[in-house]
Design an enzyme around this catalytic site. Structure first.
Site, PDB file in Angstrom:
ATOM      1  N   TYR A  61       0.831  -1.201   0.000  1.00 50.54           N
ATOM      2  CA  TYR A  61       0.000   0.000   0.000  1.00 50.54           C
ATOM      3  C   TYR A  61       0.863   1.248   0.000  1.00 50.54           C
ATOM      4  O   TYR A  61       2.040   1.219   0.343  1.00 50.54           O
ATOM      5  CB  TYR A  61      -0.980   0.007   1.174  1.00 50.54           C
ATOM      6  N   CYS A  62       0.243   2.345  -0.411  1.00 51.81           N
ATOM      7  CA  CYS A  62       0.889   3.652  -0.435  1.00 51.81           C
ATOM      8  C   CYS A  62      -0.096   4.654   0.161  1.00 51.81           C
ATOM      9  O   CYS A  62      -0.883   4.298   1.025  1.00 51.81           O
ATOM     10  CB  CYS A  62       1.296   4.022  -1.866  1.00 51.81           C
ATOM     11  N   TYR A  63      -0.094   5.879  -0.315  1.00 52.85           N
ATOM     12  CA  TYR A  63      -1.016   6.893   0.203  1.00 52.85           C
ATOM     13  C   TYR A  63      -2.451   6.647  -0.273  1.00 52.85           C
ATOM     14  O   TYR A  63      -3.377   6.568   0.517  1.00 52.85           O
ATOM     15  CB  TYR A  63      -0.593   8.297  -0.245  1.00 52.85           C
TER      16      TYR A  63
ATOM     17  N   GLY B 282      -3.169   4.439  -3.274  1.00 53.04           N
ATOM     18  CA  GLY B 282      -3.323   3.232  -4.070  1.00 53.04           C
ATOM     19  C   GLY B 282      -2.703   3.261  -5.453  1.00 53.04           C
ATOM     20  O   GLY B 282      -2.861   2.314  -6.209  1.00 53.04           O
TER      21      GLY B 282
ATOM     22  N   TYR C 278      -3.412   3.783   2.189  1.00 60.40           N
ATOM     23  CA  TYR C 278      -3.486   3.992   3.642  1.00 60.40           C
ATOM     24  C   TYR C 278      -4.582   4.986   4.005  1.00 60.40           C
ATOM     25  O   TYR C 278      -5.225   4.859   5.047  1.00 60.40           O
ATOM     26  CB  TYR C 278      -2.129   4.467   4.175  1.00 60.40           C
TER      27      TYR C 278
END
Length: 102
Positions: free
Chosen positions: A63-65, A67, A92
């Site tokens: 995951y990142c900020y 997607g 996230y």
């Protein structure tokens, strides 16, 4: 099969049932401010180590900020032979929103 984008609900089930390696590809400052339980912060050393010596049968949840960056990293790991790779839809930000409501 390429990597898959996975919803928050499905990712919770995946975490509970399969215990994937969870990778956070946000910057270190944001990782330190909060992350999914048991998530590892992705840095070049970890990426290299996983590509060279990682268990390619182990499930990865990335995951990142929001997607988007996680999709690129999921594709990277898939291209290096990892078989079960998931990118968290909404990143996230969505995870945090859902769990603050709970």
């Amino acid at each position: 099969m390429k990597y898959k984008t996975i919803s928050i609900t499905d990712s919770e089930k995946l975490i509970k049932e399969i215990n994937p390696m969870i990778l956070d590809c946000r910057d270190l400052k944001d990782y330190r401010a909060g992350h999914l339980e048991d998530a590892l912060h992705v840095h070049e050393g970890l990426k290299d180590s996983l590509v060279k010596r990682g268990d390619k049968q182990r499930c990865l949840l990335i995951y990142c900020y929001y997607g988007h960056a996680s999709e690129h990293l999921a594709e990277f790991f898939f291209d290096f032979g990892f078989k079960k790779v998931y990118s968290l839809e909404g990143g996230y930000s969505s995870w945090k929103d859902k769990h603050q409501e709970a």
